[in-house]
Motif scaffolding. Structure first.
Motif, mmCIF file in Angstrom:
data_model
loop_
_atom_site.group_PDB
_atom_site.id
_atom_site.type_symbol
_atom_site.label_atom_id
_atom_site.label_comp_id
_atom_site.label_asym_id
_atom_site.label_seq_id
_atom_site.Cartn_x
_atom_site.Cartn_y
_atom_site.Cartn_z
ATOM 1 N N LEU A 124 -4.252 -4.501 3.125
ATOM 2 C CA LEU A 124 -3.693 -4.006 1.871
ATOM 3 C C LEU A 124 -2.174 -4.060 1.920
ATOM 4 O O LEU A 124 -1.575 -3.916 2.987
ATOM 5 N N SER A 125 -1.546 -4.228 0.770
ATOM 6 C CA SER A 125 -0.092 -4.185 0.656
ATOM 7 C C SER A 125 0.302 -2.871 0.002
ATOM 8 O O SER A 125 -0.379 -2.374 -0.889
ATOM 9 N N PHE A 126 1.434 -2.323 0.464
ATOM 10 C CA PHE A 126 1.901 -1.034 -0.041
ATOM 11 C C PHE A 126 3.416 -1.009 -0.022
ATOM 12 O O PHE A 126 4.036 -1.504 0.915
ATOM 13 N N ALA A 127 4.032 -0.438 -1.049
ATOM 14 C CA ALA A 127 5.487 -0.297 -1.139
ATOM 15 C C ALA A 127 5.847 1.178 -0.963
ATOM 16 O O ALA A 127 5.851 1.935 -1.928
ATOM 17 N N PRO A 128 6.145 1.605 0.270
ATOM 18 C CA PRO A 128 6.472 3.020 0.496
ATOM 19 C C PRO A 128 7.912 3.328 0.113
ATOM 20 O O PRO A 128 8.707 2.425 -0.162
ATOM 21 N N VAL A 129 8.246 4.615 0.128
ATOM 22 C CA VAL A 129 9.637 5.002 -0.095
ATOM 23 C C VAL A 129 10.462 4.507 1.085
ATOM 24 O O VAL A 129 9.946 4.248 2.176
#
Length: 90
Positions: A51-56
């Motif tokens: 999965l791809s995720f854009a965290p802070v």
């Protein structure tokens, strides 16, 4: 929307596969040309799913490739797909 509504969040352990950033770009949204800012992304493997995720920003800086991290996910009711809600530390 309906797929993830009413599902509970689950805490799992995931492995960071890759850190990367997508550059700023422009795209048409309806009749307007919109500038999309640069995003820093993580590819995370959770329960066999990539999965791809854009965290802070501060969470992005704390992890590196190959790290084991805590991940909060939701599993869809209809298609059983995963969605990352947040990564640790919480």
């Amino acid at each position: 929307m309906f797929n993830f509504s009413g599902t509970e969040q689950r805490k799992r352990t995931g492995k960071v596969l890759r850190k990367y950033s997508t550059p700023e770009y422009r795209e048409w949204q309806g009749k307007a040309l919109v500038t999309i800012p640069e995003q820093r992304m993580l590819d995370i493997s959770v329960d066999g799913e990539n999965l791809s995720f854009a965290p802070v920003e501060w969470k992005y800086e704390r992890v590196s490739e190959g790290d084991e991290i805590d991940v909060i996910i939701k599993v869809g009711r209809i298609d059983r797909k995963f969605q990352i809600c947040d990564i640790g530390p919480f």
